[in-house]
Design a protein around this motif. Sequence first.
Motif: not given
Length: 470
Positions: A457-468
């Motif tokens: 995620r960090q390398r590809l620039g994919i932010p983590r979504r806030k989910s339930s």
Amino acid sequence: MANILVVEDEMIIRNALRRLLERNEFTVTEAGSVDEACQNDLDQFDLIISDLRLPGAEGTEMITRAPNVPVLIMTSYASMRSAVDAMKLGAQDYIAKPFDHDDMVQTVKRILLHRQGAITTSSEGSSENPGTDGQLRLGQMVGQCAPMQLLYKQILKIAPTPVTVLIHGESGTGKELAARAIHDHSARAKAPMISVNCAAIPESLIESELFGHERGAFTGAVSARQGLVEAADGGSLFLDEIGELPMEAQARLLRVIQEREVRRVGTVHSRKVDVRLIAATHRNLKELVEAGQFREDLYYRLQVIELKIPPLRVRGDDILMIAEVLLHQYAEKMGLAEPTFSSAARKAIREYHWPGNVRELENAMQRALILSEGPEIEAAVLNIDQRAREHVMPTPIQNDSDPTLLAPEDPLESPSPEDASLEDYFVQFVLEHEENMSETELAQKLGISRKNLWERRQRLGIPRRKSSKG
């Protein structure tokens, strides 16, 4: 119960694969290298699943060490060359990591059924079999990037059903090839598939062409004529560019879908037809409905299943793969020696925007084959190198506050050419499932650790979504 040998040097992947196979009632033996694997009696196994890159010897060595056992090759180096080389050496099939768990299980079952001689009678094996090239092609479609793998899976799932299919895609992406794959993998495969380009038929003739006419129905109708819908009876009717269909013809087509009958122009009598409708368009039908240019009831009848064909520019290394396939085909057709691409030509092909998609690539390959001199095709012969960088590839946006800024189809900045399709797969899978899965579930499905998922995620620039799910 089938006995499977897993040869994988990465402990996390090996353990995950073992648990997956054991949950599906297979007996599993593990090894971390070819030498370790060969300490077993290899003939006792029904299948060997081996990573391509292993310490000591490559996984393809298992093919020669166990000539009587089918070998399924896994690799993170998802490239055409490594896949073809493995298949040439005798690998039964090929699958890219991180693999989808359902795909892995289906592939294993298909290989085992084939080994037992039951693949022709097993619907589970045959319906999921995409052909001898496995992950590389389906029918005449070629590609192994994540969007194409998703498309193959969708086609194989919907093909055996009778539902209407609507295919979206830019001009030249191969919508008709997708329709052909649906037809060929259906129970109607032995019946005809009739293809009609709605934009190519004059509006005054479209109803007659599609639905037929009786003698005297209009000036020039000197005899009764069967329409293309009737000609497709028992098979499939592919209507390309259905957004160009006139409103009156749309009403008639709706009757075909709803009532399974067709009425020729100039008669009040209807004829029953059994036709599977596959439609395609490059236009936004919803916008046409809102503009009053397309019937809303027909739109919803067509919208049962929607498939999207990715444009060539987002397909990564598939571009070079398709170029090589086309070059080989045209060289055989023209009786010419098949040249190779220079490094500059490969770079130009890979970086060019390809607004005309595969159709434009076909033209470029024919031109290059005819005009090239010597064993290599140079970039200048392609007549695209000077425009190759007109389309600047955007880099992933790293912005935790607005994760929607990173669209799934955004090309990636960092992966090497060999790794591009694997990264595409990772990005698409995460973006599709992160709202419904926790990070732990995502990592398990991808066959990697949670730490590895975070690092990617960090390398590809994919932010983590806030989910339930958390």
